[in-house]
Motif scaffolding. Structure first.
Motif, short mmCIF file in Angstrom:
data_model
loop_
_atom_site.label_atom_id
_atom_site.label_comp_id
_atom_site.label_asym_id
_atom_site.label_seq_id
_atom_site.Cartn_x
_atom_site.Cartn_y
_atom_site.Cartn_z
N TYR A 48 77.34 36.69 -44.41
CA TYR A 48 76.77 37.91 -44.94
C TYR A 48 77.77 38.62 -45.85
CZ TYR A 48 79.55 39.52 -41.01
OH TYR A 48 80.59 39.72 -40.13
N GLY A 49 77.29 39.59 -46.61
CA GLY A 49 78.18 40.40 -47.44
C GLY A 49 78.13 40.08 -48.92
N ALA A 50 77.38 39.04 -49.29
CA ALA A 50 77.33 38.63 -50.69
C ALA A 50 76.07 39.09 -51.40
CB ALA A 50 77.47 37.11 -50.81
N ASP A 51 75.15 39.74 -50.69
CA ASP A 51 73.92 40.20 -51.33
C ASP A 51 74.22 41.27 -52.37
OD1 ASP A 51 72.48 38.52 -49.72
OD2 ASP A 51 71.91 40.07 -48.27
N ILE A 52 73.48 41.23 -53.45
CA ILE A 52 73.67 42.20 -54.54
C ILE A 52 72.51 43.19 -54.53
CG2 ILE A 52 73.83 42.47 -57.04
CD1 ILE A 52 75.08 39.64 -57.09
N SER A 53 72.86 44.47 -54.42
CA SER A 53 71.86 45.53 -54.35
C SER A 53 71.63 46.13 -55.74
CB SER A 53 72.35 46.63 -53.40
OG SER A 53 71.59 47.81 -53.55
N PRO A 54 70.38 46.50 -56.04
CA PRO A 54 70.08 47.15 -57.33
C PRO A 54 70.28 48.66 -57.31
CG PRO A 54 68.05 46.84 -56.12
CD PRO A 54 69.15 46.26 -55.25
N VAL A 55 70.71 49.24 -56.18
CA VAL A 55 70.67 50.68 -56.00
C VAL A 55 71.61 51.43 -56.95
CG1 VAL A 55 71.12 52.57 -54.38
CG2 VAL A 55 69.86 50.55 -53.63
N VAL A 56 72.83 50.92 -57.15
CA VAL A 56 73.76 51.62 -58.04
C VAL A 56 73.16 51.78 -59.42
CG1 VAL A 56 75.99 51.49 -59.22
CG2 VAL A 56 75.84 50.95 -56.79
N GLU A 57 72.58 50.71 -59.94
CA GLU A 57 71.96 50.78 -61.27
C GLU A 57 70.76 51.71 -61.27
OE1 GLU A 57 70.40 47.85 -64.89
OE2 GLU A 57 71.02 46.99 -62.97
N GLN A 58 69.98 51.70 -60.20
CA GLN A 58 68.81 52.57 -60.11
C GLN A 58 69.21 54.04 -60.11
OE1 GLN A 58 67.01 51.12 -56.52
NE2 GLN A 58 65.96 49.42 -57.53
N VAL A 59 70.29 54.37 -59.41
CA VAL A 59 70.72 55.76 -59.30
C VAL A 59 71.45 56.22 -60.55
CG1 VAL A 59 72.24 57.35 -58.04
CG2 VAL A 59 70.84 55.70 -56.78
N LEU A 60 72.34 55.38 -61.06
CA LEU A 60 73.22 55.79 -62.17
C LEU A 60 72.69 55.43 -63.55
CD1 LEU A 60 76.70 54.83 -60.66
CD2 LEU A 60 75.45 57.00 -60.46
N GLY A 61 71.69 54.57 -63.60
CA GLY A 61 71.15 54.17 -64.90
C GLY A 61 72.09 53.25 -65.67
N ARG A 62 72.99 52.60 -64.99
CA ARG A 62 73.90 51.62 -65.58
C ARG A 62 74.26 50.59 -64.53
NH1 ARG A 62 78.70 52.12 -63.17
NH2 ARG A 62 79.52 54.18 -62.55
N LYS A 63 74.76 49.47 -64.97
CA LYS A 63 75.14 48.43 -64.03
C LYS A 63 76.43 48.83 -63.30
CE LYS A 63 72.90 44.51 -66.30
NZ LYS A 63 71.90 44.43 -65.19
N PRO A 64 76.62 48.35 -62.09
CA PRO A 64 77.87 48.63 -61.38
C PRO A 64 79.07 48.04 -62.12
CG PRO A 64 76.22 47.69 -59.90
CD PRO A 64 75.70 47.52 -61.29
N THR A 65 80.23 48.58 -61.87
CA THR A 65 81.47 48.12 -62.49
C THR A 65 81.81 46.71 -62.00
OG1 THR A 65 82.25 50.40 -62.47
CG2 THR A 65 83.92 48.68 -62.80
N THR A 66 82.17 45.83 -62.93
CA THR A 66 82.59 44.49 -62.54
C THR A 66 84.01 44.52 -62.01
OG1 THR A 66 83.54 43.92 -64.71
CG2 THR A 66 81.17 43.48 -64.38
N PHE A 67 84.37 43.50 -61.24
CA PHE A 67 85.73 43.45 -60.73
C PHE A 67 86.74 43.36 -61.87
CE2 PHE A 67 89.57 41.32 -59.25
CZ PHE A 67 89.96 42.19 -58.25
N ARG A 68 86.42 42.60 -62.90
CA ARG A 68 87.36 42.47 -64.01
C ARG A 68 87.62 43.83 -64.67
NH1 ARG A 68 89.54 38.49 -67.08
NH2 ARG A 68 88.30 36.90 -66.00
#
Length: 281
Positions: free
Chosen positions: A250-270
């Motif tokens: 577990y722990g690898a699932d990707i949630s859409p919530v950050v993008e839904q709330v902020l209107g942008r994609k989450p920050t990449t690790f790079r």
């Protein structure tokens, strides 16, 4: 007034900074106010959950509060219970609580029970709330810095285990969104980063950023337990946690919530590592 507990941590400090930038009145709670580095506009107050009486002043006149605890998992005397009691006494109207992915339900049964009690202090309080459930923090990799100062070898447990780590800055941004536009009903938000990477892949990215050939060495299980025990966790519980982690995926699932709330994609690790590791080059 918005109170931020854990105001000097990776998430709390960012919540404070973002609220100040929006012109919102902020009070920062910390056990060591003299050592706190916050913007001049911020009111700093002392508060220690091991001394519940100290929280009365911290919560006085507060309408919304950001709650988090740095307690090691499994600790007795849940700090969230103390925080919520102070919030209720002060008449706080909305809580934003920093929890863990899936409320810890994928963890060992003792870990799951502890996190469920931690969340229940908020969900059963009768106070409107926003529950934030992020996965692994990208800032966990900052522990590599002291090793990188000594050489090119980094010890990393669970090196081939993929997780969708999230930037603390993104967690803070979601928290601030909850404060500035409080929901009409309580809600729980599962948060993640935009990709699932292993620590091995993350270290390779850091190496590229620094222009160094870095080597990853996985510590033994015993060494990993030692590290968790030094951080304050019960040694037996640490051993059970590691056993459980190694048996799960577990722990690898990707949630859409950050993008839904902020209107942008989450920050990449790079992108996050470019900001936080480049000074090491």
């Amino acid at each position: 007034m918005i109170l931020v507990t854990g105001a000097t941590g990776h998430v709390g400090a960012e919540v404070v900074a973002r609220l100040v930038a929006l012109g919102r009145p902020v009070r920062a709670m910390t056990r060591r106010p003299a050592a706190a580095s916050v913007p001049a506009e911020v009111e700093v107050v002392a508060g220690d959950c091991d001394e519940p009486a100290s929280l009365a002043k911290a919560f006085e006149g507060v309408e919304q509060a950001f709650l988090m605890t740095a307690q090691p998992t499994g600790s007795p005397n849940l700090h969230t219970v103390v925080q919520v009691a102070a919030a209720k006494a002060a008449g706080v109207k909305h809580l934003v609580k920093l929890s863990v992915a899936d409320g810890g339900r994928h963890g060992h049964e003792l870990v799951a029970a502890w996190h469920q009690q931690d969340e229940a202090a908020v969900t059963e309080s009768g106070i409107a709330h926003t529950m934030l459930r992020p996965g692994r923090f990208m800032s966990n990799t900052l522990a590599w810095k002291h090793m990188l100062r000594r050489g090119d070898t980094v010890q990393v447990p669970f090196s081939t285990r993929r997780t969708s780590a999230i930037a603390p800055e993104d967690i803070a941004a979601v928290a601030v969104a909850a404060f500035t536009d409080p929901p009409s009903t309580s809600r729980t938000l599962e948060l993640s980063g935009p990709e699932a990477l292993t620590p091995e892949q993350e270290l390779a990215i850091v190496g590229e950023i620094l222009g160094r050939r870095l080597t990853l060495v996985e510590p033994t299980t015993e060494q990993t337990i030692d590290g968790m025990a030094r951080g304050g966790m019960d040694r037996e519980l640490a051993a059970k946690m590691i056993e459980h982690v190694l048996a799960g995926d577990y722990g690898a699932d990707i949630s859409p919530v950050v993008e839904q709330v902020l209107g942008r994609k989450p920050t990449t690790f790079r992108d996050w590592a470019e900001k936080h590791f480049k000074e090491e080059s």
